[in-house]
Design a protein around this motif. Structure first.
Motif, short mmCIF file in Angstrom:
data_model
loop_
_atom_site.label_atom_id
_atom_site.label_comp_id
_atom_site.label_asym_id
_atom_site.label_seq_id
_atom_site.Cartn_x
_atom_site.Cartn_y
_atom_site.Cartn_z
N CYS A 68 -58.28 -31.69 -100.43
CA CYS A 68 -57.35 -30.57 -100.31
C CYS A 68 -56.55 -30.45 -101.61
CB CYS A 68 -56.41 -30.80 -99.12
SG CYS A 68 -55.11 -29.57 -98.95
N ILE A 69 -56.39 -29.22 -102.12
CA ILE A 69 -55.65 -29.03 -103.37
C ILE A 69 -54.14 -29.15 -103.17
CG2 ILE A 69 -57.43 -27.60 -104.43
CD1 ILE A 69 -55.46 -25.20 -103.94
N VAL A 97 -61.84 -30.34 -92.26
CA VAL A 97 -61.64 -29.01 -91.70
C VAL A 97 -60.61 -28.27 -92.53
CG1 VAL A 97 -60.94 -27.70 -89.66
CG2 VAL A 97 -62.13 -29.86 -89.38
N GLY A 98 -60.95 -27.04 -92.91
CA GLY A 98 -60.02 -26.24 -93.69
C GLY A 98 -60.67 -24.95 -94.15
N ILE A 99 -60.05 -24.32 -95.15
CA ILE A 99 -60.55 -23.06 -95.68
C ILE A 99 -60.85 -23.21 -97.17
CG2 ILE A 99 -59.31 -21.66 -93.99
CD1 ILE A 99 -57.26 -21.02 -96.22
N HIS A 100 -61.69 -22.30 -97.67
CA HIS A 100 -62.02 -22.27 -99.09
C HIS A 100 -61.44 -21.00 -99.70
CE1 HIS A 100 -65.12 -25.14 -97.78
NE2 HIS A 100 -64.91 -25.66 -98.97
N LEU A 101 -60.78 -21.16 -100.83
CA LEU A 101 -60.33 -20.04 -101.64
C LEU A 101 -61.03 -20.18 -102.98
CD1 LEU A 101 -56.48 -20.10 -100.95
CD2 LEU A 101 -58.17 -18.54 -100.00
N ILE A 153 -58.43 -25.96 -98.94
CA ILE A 153 -57.10 -26.22 -98.35
C ILE A 153 -57.33 -26.66 -96.91
CG2 ILE A 153 -54.87 -25.25 -97.70
CD1 ILE A 153 -55.22 -23.24 -99.97
N CYS A 154 -56.82 -27.84 -96.57
CA CYS A 154 -57.03 -28.35 -95.22
C CYS A 154 -56.23 -27.53 -94.21
CB CYS A 154 -56.67 -29.83 -95.13
SG CYS A 154 -54.92 -30.22 -95.23
N VAL A 155 -56.63 -27.62 -92.96
CA VAL A 155 -56.01 -26.84 -91.90
C VAL A 155 -54.54 -27.23 -91.71
CG1 VAL A 155 -56.71 -28.29 -89.97
CG2 VAL A 155 -56.43 -25.86 -89.61
N ASP A 156 -54.20 -28.50 -91.94
CA ASP A 156 -52.81 -28.94 -91.79
C ASP A 156 -51.91 -28.28 -92.83
OD1 ASP A 156 -53.59 -30.64 -89.69
OD2 ASP A 156 -54.04 -32.25 -91.11
N CYS A 157 -52.37 -28.28 -94.08
CA CYS A 157 -51.58 -27.65 -95.15
C CYS A 157 -51.50 -26.14 -94.97
CB CYS A 157 -52.16 -27.99 -96.52
SG CYS A 157 -51.92 -29.72 -96.98
N GLU A 158 -52.60 -25.54 -94.52
CA GLU A 158 -52.61 -24.10 -94.27
C GLU A 158 -51.55 -23.73 -93.24
OE1 GLU A 158 -55.45 -20.60 -92.42
OE2 GLU A 158 -56.08 -22.69 -92.30
#
Length: 62
Positions: free
Chosen positions: A9-10, A18-22, A27-32
């Motif tokens: 995660c950046i 688990v997370g999203i890509h930009l 970016i992990c789901v917790d940080c999102e």
């Protein structure tokens, strides 16, 4: 059983699965969740902005 590999995660610099890509950043789901619930008046907001700038300016490897 094989352990599922995650990505770094950046924002938190931890390996998560688990997370999203930009673009090419992850970016992990917790940080999102934390980012979208942070008010602009919160000091953490500036921290997240600095981390998200890494998405626009990816590191150059030579």
């Amino acid at each position: 059983m094989e352990k599922q590999k995650g990505e770094i995660c950046i924002v938190c610099d931890r390996e998560k699965s688990v997370g999203i890509h930009l673009y090419t950043s992850f970016i992990c789901v917790d940080c999102e969740r934390e980012m979208i619930s942070t008010q602009t008046s919160d000091p953490k907001y500036q921290y997240y902005l600095e981390k998200l700038r890494r998405v626009k300016n990816p590191p150059l490897y030579s």
